[in-house]
Write a protein that holds these residues in place. Structure first.
Motif, mmCIF file in Angstrom:
data_model
loop_
_atom_site.group_PDB
_atom_site.id
_atom_site.type_symbol
_atom_site.label_atom_id
_atom_site.label_comp_id
_atom_site.label_asym_id
_atom_site.label_seq_id
_atom_site.Cartn_x
_atom_site.Cartn_y
_atom_site.Cartn_z
ATOM 1 N N HIS A 522 47.560 0.427 -29.624
ATOM 2 C CA HIS A 522 47.089 1.124 -30.824
ATOM 3 C C HIS A 522 47.674 0.501 -32.085
ATOM 4 C CE1 HIS A 522 46.236 4.369 -33.659
ATOM 5 N NE2 HIS A 522 47.525 4.407 -33.943
ATOM 6 N N PHE A 523 48.996 0.276 -32.082
ATOM 7 C CA PHE A 523 49.624 -0.240 -33.298
ATOM 8 C C PHE A 523 49.324 -1.716 -33.508
ATOM 9 C CE2 PHE A 523 52.276 3.616 -32.896
ATOM 10 C CZ PHE A 523 52.088 4.098 -34.186
ATOM 11 N N ARG A 524 49.040 -2.445 -32.443
ATOM 12 C CA ARG A 524 48.588 -3.825 -32.626
ATOM 13 C C ARG A 524 47.232 -3.847 -33.330
ATOM 14 N NH1 ARG A 524 50.172 -6.545 -26.761
ATOM 15 N NH2 ARG A 524 52.354 -7.017 -27.283
ATOM 16 N N ALA A 525 46.353 -2.920 -32.919
ATOM 17 C CA ALA A 525 45.046 -2.837 -33.567
ATOM 18 C C ALA A 525 45.183 -2.425 -35.033
ATOM 19 C CB ALA A 525 44.161 -1.832 -32.827
ATOM 20 N N MET A 526 46.110 -1.482 -35.306
ATOM 21 C CA MET A 526 46.328 -1.058 -36.680
ATOM 22 C C MET A 526 46.880 -2.197 -37.524
ATOM 23 S SD MET A 526 45.300 2.035 -36.953
ATOM 24 C CE MET A 526 46.031 2.469 -38.518
ATOM 25 N N PHE A 527 47.779 -2.989 -36.936
ATOM 26 C CA PHE A 527 48.337 -4.129 -37.657
ATOM 27 C C PHE A 527 47.245 -5.158 -37.970
ATOM 28 C CE2 PHE A 527 50.279 -8.356 -37.743
ATOM 29 C CZ PHE A 527 51.216 -8.176 -38.750
ATOM 30 N N ALA A 528 46.333 -5.365 -36.997
ATOM 31 C CA ALA A 528 45.239 -6.316 -37.230
ATOM 32 C C ALA A 528 44.366 -5.858 -38.394
ATOM 33 C CB ALA A 528 44.403 -6.464 -35.960
ATOM 34 N N LEU A 529 44.135 -4.537 -38.472
ATOM 35 C CA LEU A 529 43.351 -4.016 -39.588
ATOM 36 C C LEU A 529 44.076 -4.216 -40.917
ATOM 37 C CD1 LEU A 529 41.953 -0.691 -38.067
ATOM 38 C CD2 LEU A 529 40.691 -2.792 -38.538
ATOM 39 N N ASP A 530 45.393 -4.002 -40.904
ATOM 40 C CA ASP A 530 46.167 -4.235 -42.126
ATOM 41 C C ASP A 530 46.073 -5.688 -42.557
ATOM 42 O OD1 ASP A 530 46.947 -1.636 -42.296
ATOM 43 O OD2 ASP A 530 48.861 -1.933 -41.284
ATOM 44 N N MET A 531 46.105 -6.600 -41.576
ATOM 45 C CA MET A 531 46.046 -8.018 -41.887
ATOM 46 C C MET A 531 44.696 -8.399 -42.499
ATOM 47 S SD MET A 531 48.846 -9.624 -41.265
ATOM 48 C CE MET A 531 48.353 -11.319 -41.077
ATOM 49 N N LEU A 532 43.666 -7.606 -42.250
ATOM 50 C CA LEU A 532 42.358 -7.900 -42.832
ATOM 51 C C LEU A 532 42.269 -7.527 -44.313
ATOM 52 C CD1 LEU A 532 39.919 -6.857 -39.963
ATOM 53 C CD2 LEU A 532 40.417 -9.157 -40.796
ATOM 54 N N GLY A 533 43.320 -6.903 -44.817
ATOM 55 C CA GLY A 533 43.401 -6.780 -46.268
ATOM 56 C C GLY A 533 43.023 -5.459 -46.883
ATOM 57 N N GLU A 534 43.161 -4.347 -46.149
ATOM 58 C CA GLU A 534 42.879 -3.038 -46.711
ATOM 59 C C GLU A 534 41.530 -3.062 -47.452
ATOM 60 O OE1 GLU A 534 47.534 -2.674 -47.704
ATOM 61 O OE2 GLU A 534 46.213 -1.349 -48.804
ATOM 62 N N VAL A 535 40.484 -3.122 -46.646
ATOM 63 C CA VAL A 535 39.132 -3.411 -47.124
ATOM 64 C C VAL A 535 38.711 -2.546 -48.313
ATOM 65 C CG1 VAL A 535 36.725 -3.502 -46.436
ATOM 66 C CG2 VAL A 535 38.509 -4.081 -44.791
ATOM 67 N N TRP A 536 38.995 -1.276 -48.264
ATOM 68 C CA TRP A 536 38.406 -0.377 -49.257
ATOM 69 C C TRP A 536 39.185 -0.327 -50.572
ATOM 70 C CZ3 TRP A 536 34.107 -0.371 -47.177
ATOM 71 C CH2 TRP A 536 33.953 -0.212 -45.794
ATOM 72 N N ASN A 537 40.245 -1.098 -50.688
ATOM 73 C CA ASN A 537 40.992 -1.123 -51.943
ATOM 74 C C ASN A 537 41.407 -2.560 -52.245
ATOM 75 O OD1 ASN A 537 42.264 -0.214 -54.223
ATOM 76 N ND2 ASN A 537 44.158 0.318 -53.178
ATOM 77 N N LYS A 538 40.450 -3.478 -52.201
ATOM 78 C CA LYS A 538 40.779 -4.896 -52.273
ATOM 79 C C LYS A 538 40.752 -5.455 -53.687
ATOM 80 C CE LYS A 538 36.089 -6.602 -51.413
ATOM 81 N NZ LYS A 538 35.310 -7.557 -50.627
ATOM 82 N N THR A 539 40.221 -4.724 -54.641
ATOM 83 C CA THR A 539 40.132 -5.232 -56.008
ATOM 84 C C THR A 539 41.153 -4.527 -56.888
ATOM 85 O OG1 THR A 539 37.774 -5.694 -55.749
ATOM 86 C CG2 THR A 539 38.633 -5.560 -57.991
ATOM 87 N N ILE A 540 42.127 -5.278 -57.413
ATOM 88 C CA ILE A 540 43.130 -4.724 -58.321
ATOM 89 C C ILE A 540 43.329 -5.702 -59.471
ATOM 90 C CG2 ILE A 540 44.374 -3.326 -56.616
ATOM 91 C CD1 ILE A 540 46.369 -5.579 -56.296
ATOM 92 N N ARG A 541 43.766 -5.195 -60.596
ATOM 93 C CA ARG A 541 43.993 -6.007 -61.776
ATOM 94 C C ARG A 541 45.326 -5.613 -62.408
ATOM 95 N NH1 ARG A 541 40.650 -8.416 -59.521
ATOM 96 N NH2 ARG A 541 38.538 -8.992 -60.229
ATOM 97 N N ALA A 542 46.131 -6.628 -62.781
ATOM 98 C CA ALA A 542 47.412 -6.369 -63.439
ATOM 99 C C ALA A 542 47.175 -6.104 -64.920
ATOM 100 C CB ALA A 542 48.339 -7.561 -63.267
ATOM 101 N N PRO A 543 47.837 -5.083 -65.474
ATOM 102 C CA PRO A 543 47.681 -4.815 -66.906
ATOM 103 C C PRO A 543 48.317 -5.934 -67.747
ATOM 104 C CG PRO A 543 49.384 -3.406 -65.958
ATOM 105 C CD PRO A 543 48.735 -4.104 -64.813
#
Length: 807
Positions: A522-543
């Protein structure tokens, strides 16, 4: 601090076993430490309540095995609903019989049939120096209220008001206490209160079965001729866990034993001890943490004090507990806690949690400790196994009668099922839609109440009974193996018994393995998902902020994240930006592109290859007179040693630029992969290129450790940050899997967190932390252990040392 066995015989303890109060008081101890700063007597670490964290607690208690004190734990407590004092005890529980208490510290024996009211009258008369009380006339100031029952009102109040950071970690029979996993009828009552005053003490001992000790002084009364609570205190002499065997020998040399709980070593003898002695001066509101197996003794001074005391066993210490009960067996002492049963029920509970779908990282850590211990217990109880692996075919009953009974029960069950089917056919209409009740056989709760009559050890499952002596004599397997028996003539009459059937234990071990493998997957699968880059929050901008007058140095600034970082900072009005590149031509080309894009002309190129320590040394030397406000180590694929050397060489440049109003900063790119790094793989990291994912994980773990290490080394002058940029599409021209491409961030988002911590004033108070999505997150637990960080960073210093000694 809990005593092991009550003493009821009326014999006198030798006077040398009673501590000399004058040579142990606070003034004597503090003067000695002041006059001998390099001696073996040391003051234990004391931290204010608001500074305590789980990591600090684990470092002292588990990693280092040294005591820790938290002060001010009672500040801000509102005691309107409940009073924590003697008067309330005497009013609420006047007729409660004190079991095996109080203890006469002059003789060392426990008095019987005392009530709480009688003990309260004794204490108040002693405090007021009233000698008409017969108990005062007989016992003086020597009675110590030890192992007294704790009112349920006090228990709930204290635990509800402990600091939130440690509340659940130290709660008696809470989530982190394995004793709470036992069935209610097997749970020991180990939450006690201690009521002492000057003249009372607890001799040298180790807490029960390798447990963690917790002691909080919840009330103190000033002595007769004083008006301040500070004149009432307790002095603890504590030895770290690693020195426990040396301490036992030292106690034995002076005529005592840590296993007998009957000898208080004089302070003058402790001064000459061949190990460090940590001194705690405990006052009202001080919370003392006792490491597992740490020898300690306690002496009370001044007026009356009340201490709230309990023990817990965690998954990290239960292995020590299992070892300690073997020591109990050799000394013919009852272990009090049933450690094997605790492991068994704790494992069962976590298996049930996993099977219900409750998947926590804490559970996986618990399983890593509990499962091997359970397998070891089973082996020691001589369940059949081959090659170290359990096999159901090898699990045999130890009794022929049992096998016959099981066969008979199976035949009976078949007949009953056949009869049931026949009845269903006959009454199909009547029973349609009606659920037939079938009696289900439930596993009974294992009593675990058997102890060996020879060595007093706890018996988990298998043991022998003597047919000649009847069922009153139970003998453990260890005693049988050692040739001990109730009577040598009865050896042929011994019969093996089991409190739990072998098949049931095998089932727990098998289910434990399966549950653990499920959790790991389970946690290996969760880690693989984390490695894919947190899909739903991938766009951020520094002020954007104004960095006027600041000088930046960015490694790998000619391409990828480093180049994008330079671009974003260039439009914030810096003084100058240095970028490093392996290839001069590519570096110059990148600078020209940056100038064209940003219209900022103060870019400077430094030729440097981080995979060559010689190149790193040359580059750092060329910058020796330049003040650097912000150093960004962003060459993401580069190995750790180059960054280590470069940061070490640039430390003086960073300090020179730092001011109290505007501190210098170091930003080191790491990766979420550092969470997969392990201690085992850290020593394999060298200055060469990565050849496997494991090496990459460990390299990034070392980069994060570098952040933590230099936070401590550079102190308040320089802030350090570890940054995880995410899965970044550094080159859009490279063909990629459509799903992976969808999960990747653009370059601007990948550089956003680096730019944020390098420029934003709000990041200054978060030095030494791991950042992602422009917010601090929890890093690999190894990073939080400063001793581990120092060990591995310092172990690599010899590899870069030749370049540090050059003029």
């Amino acid at each position: 601090m809990h005593s092991q066995q009550p003493r009821t015989k009326k014999a006198k303890i030798e006077s040398r076993r009673v501590p000399n109060l004058r040579e142990n008081n606070e003034d004597v101890v503090l003067n000695h430490i002041k006059n001998h700063p390099n001696g073996n007597i040391k003051l234990a670490t004391v931290l204010p309540c608001e500074q305590i964290t789980k990591d600090i607690l684990n470092k002292h208690m588990l990693d280092d095995g040294i005591p820790l004190v938290i002060s001010g734990c009672l500040e801000g407590w509102k005691q309107n609903e409940i009073r924590l004092d003697l008067e309330w005890l005497a009013e609420t529980y006047p007729n409660v019989i004190l079991s095996g208490s109080p203890r006469d510290c002059t003789t060392g024996f426990d008095l019987q049939n005392w009530t709480m009211k009688r003990f309260y009258n004794y204490l108040t008369d002693v405090q007021l120096v009233k000698t008409k009380n017969r108990d005062v006339q007989r016992y003086g100031k020597s009675l110590y209220g030890k192992d007294l029952f704790c009112p349920k009102e006090w228990k709930s109040f204290v635990f509800d008001h402990l600091h939130h950071e440690i509340r659940e970690q130290v709660r008696e029979k809470g989530r982190c206490d394995l004793l709470g996993d036992l069935p209610l009828e097997l749970q020991p009552e180990n939450l006690m209160i201690y009521i002492g005053m000057e003249g009372t003490f607890t001799p040298g001992h180790r807490d029960i079965a390798g447990s963690l000790g917790h002691n909080l002084m919840i009330k103190s009364y000033p002595p007769k001729n004083s008006s301040t609570h500070r004149d009432t205190y307790a002095i603890w002499h504590m030895i770290r866990t690693a020195d426990r065997d040396a301490a036992q020998e030292y106690w034995k040399k002076h005529g005592g034993s840590l296993h007998e709980d009957d000898f208080c070593l004089p302070f003058q003898s402790l001064i000459s001890a061949p190990f460090d002695v940590y001194v705690v001066i405990q006052r009202y509101g001080d919370f003392v943490f006792v490491p597992p197996l740490s020898p300690h003794q306690v002496i009370n001074y001044g007026g009356i004090n009340i201490k709230f005391s309990w023990n817990t066993i965690s998954t990290a210490t239960v292995g020590l507990s299992l070892t300690e009960i073997e020591t109990y067996r050799t000394h013919h002492k009852s272990p009090v806690y049933r450690i094997k049963a605790t492991i068994y029920h704790a494992l069962k509970k976590r298996i049930e949690e996993i099977q219900r779908g409750e998947r926590r990282r804490e559970t996986m850590g618990d399983m890593q400790h509990l499962l091997p211990l359970m397998e070891d217990i089973v082996r020691r109880e001589e369940l059949e196994c081959q090659g170290g692996e359990f096999s159901q075919e090898n699990m045999r009953s130890t009794s022929t009668k049992r096998e016959k009974r099981q066969k008979k029960e199976e035949k009976t069950e078949k007949r009953e099922k056949k009869e049931e089917k026949r009845q269903k056919r006959e009454k199909k209409k009547e029973e349609r839609g009606v659920k037939r009740r079938v009696a289900e056989e439930k596993d009974p709760i294992e009593p675990h109440t058997v102890a060996c009559d020879l060595c007093l050890c706890d018996i988990f499952n298998r043991f022998y009974q003597c047919e000649e002596c009847g069922t009153e004599v139970d003998i453990c397997l260890d005693c049988i193996a050692a040739g001990a028996s109730c009577d040598p003539r009865h050896l042929n009459k011994l019969v093996m018994r089991e409190s739990i059937e072998g098949d049931r234990i095998y089932k727990i071990v098998k289910e434990g393995r399966e549950a653990y493998e499920t959790l790991v997957a389970h946690f290996r699968a969760m880690f693989a998902l984390d490695m894919l880059g947190e899909v739903w929050n991938k766009t951020i901008r520094a002020p954007k902020v104004n960095v006027d007058g600041r000088t930046f140095l960015i490694t790998g600034g000619n391409s990828g994240i480093g180049k994008e970082t330079a671009r974003q900072i260039a439009i914030m009005n810096p003084k100058k930006i240095y970028i490093t590149a392996r290839n001069k031509e590519r570096g110059e080309k990148a600078i020209q592109e940056l100038v064209d894009n940003t219209k900022f002309n103060a870019f400077h190129l430094i030729e440097m290859d981080l995979n060559s320590l010689r190149s790193v040394d040359h580059a750092a030397t060329s910058l020796k007179d330049e003040k650097i406000d912000v150093l960004i180590l962003s060459e993401f694929q580069s190995n750790y040693l180059g960054h280590h050397l470069f940061l070490e060489k640039m430390s003086s440049n960073l300090r020179a630029a730092s001011t109290p109003q505007q501190k210098s900063r170091v930003v080191c790119l790491t990766s979420i992969a550092h969470l997969k790094g392990t201690q085992k793989g850290l020593d394999a990291v060298t200055s060469g290129q990565q050849v496997s994912f494991d090496q990459y994980c460990n390299t990034k773990l070392l980069c994060m450790m570098l952040v933590k290490y230099y936070k401590e080394k550079l102190g308040l002058d320089v802030c350090t940050y570890g940054v995880q940029p995410g899965l970044v599409n550094t080159d859009p021209s490279i063909p990629r899997n459509p799903i992976v491409r969808q999960c990747m961030r653009d370059l601007e988002s990948g550089a956003a967190t680096s730019v944020f911590v390098a420029t934003n004033p709000g990041a200054e108070g978060k030095s030494g932390e791991y950042w992602t999505h422009m917010k601090p997150h929890r890093p690999n637990p190894l990073v939080l252990n400063q001793s581990v960080v120092d060990k591995y960073i310092n172990s690599h210093l010899p590899l870069i040392a030749p370049y540090l000694t050059k003029s």
